[in-house]
Structures are given as C-alpha cells and as structure tokens.
Motif scaffolding. Structure first.
Motif, PDB file in Angstrom:
ATOM      1  N   THR A 147       0.806  -1.230   0.000  1.00  0.00           N
ATOM      2  CA  THR A 147       0.000   0.000   0.000  1.00  0.00           C
ATOM      3  C   THR A 147       0.834   1.272   0.000  1.00  0.00           C
ATOM      4  OG1 THR A 147      -0.089   0.200   2.407  1.00  0.00           O
ATOM      5  CG2 THR A 147      -1.775  -1.186   1.356  1.00  0.00           C
ATOM      6  N   GLY A 148       2.124   1.130   0.168  1.00  0.00           N
ATOM      7  CA  GLY A 148       2.987   2.292   0.305  1.00  0.00           C
ATOM      8  C   GLY A 148       3.383   2.510   1.753  1.00  0.00           C
ATOM      9  N   CYS A 193      -0.782   0.411  -4.050  1.00  0.00           N
ATOM     10  CA  CYS A 193      -0.287   1.631  -4.689  1.00  0.00           C
ATOM     11  C   CYS A 193       0.703   1.270  -5.802  1.00  0.00           C
ATOM     12  CB  CYS A 193       0.375   2.543  -3.669  1.00  0.00           C
ATOM     13  SG  CYS A 193       1.962   1.953  -3.073  1.00  0.00           S
ATOM     14  N   ASP A 194       0.910   2.212  -6.668  1.00  0.00           N
ATOM     15  CA  ASP A 194       1.871   2.054  -7.763  1.00  0.00           C
ATOM     16  C   ASP A 194       3.290   2.112  -7.183  1.00  0.00           C
ATOM     17  OD1 ASP A 194       3.305   2.053 -10.125  1.00  0.00           O
ATOM     18  OD2 ASP A 194       2.401   3.890 -10.907  1.00  0.00           O
TER      19      ASP A 194
END
Length: 98
Positions: free
Chosen positions: A18-19, A30-31
């Motif tokens: 998720t970061g 998340c990217d």
C-alpha cells in the motif's frame, strides 16, 4: 502501473503493498513504479512477506486492476469456495475477473 504482491508469511494470504504496509485488498495497493524490487527485498528480509513480485496493473475508479488473469484471480480470493472470496456479496466481483 506496477503493483507489488506476495503472500503473508504468517497466514499465507495474498497481500498487496500500500505504500505504508500490506493489505489483503488489491484496492488499497499503490503504484510502486520502479521501486518494487527494492521494496520486495526489504519486506522479505524483514519476514513480513514471502514470494513478493511486481505485476502490471491498470488504474480504475475502483482501484488498481491486475493486468494478468492469474493476479486478478489471486486478488479475489479462493476459487474453490466462492463463499470464501473477498467479495462474496458483490455481483461485480465475477465481472472483475473476466
């Protein structure tokens, strides 16, 4: 878009980066851009994840959608028991895999 996925070391559940940590919900992923391999190595060394790898995904209004069918299936949960999927009451869940 690139996502980082793997399995929770304690439970074996599919998890997504998720970061700030890990989630069982792909929608929270998340990217990781070009940082996925580095994050994977750190998290695996810390024994928070096993078998982490980077996948391609497409952003959607509902959150990221894994590009490959294998990872879309992993995101939904077990396929042998539909009552155990992560979205058992959501008729759109089937459409998300197709």
């Amino acid at each position: 878009m690139k996502l980082l996925t793997g399995n929770d070391l304690a439970s074996g559940d599919v998890i997504w980066w998720t970061g700030a940590g890990w989630s069982r919900r792909v929608e929270a992923a998340c990217d990781v851009d070009t940082h996925g391999e580095t994050i994977a190595a750190v998290e695996e060394r810390a024994r928070r994840v096993t078998g982490p790898y980077v996948i391609d995904a497409t952003p959607t209004p509902a959150g990221p959608r894994p590009a490959h069918i294998k990872d879309r299936i992993r995101a939904l949960g077990p396929t042998v028991r539909p009552d155990l999927t992560l979205k058992p009451g959501d008729p759109a869940a089937v459409e998300a895999v197709v």
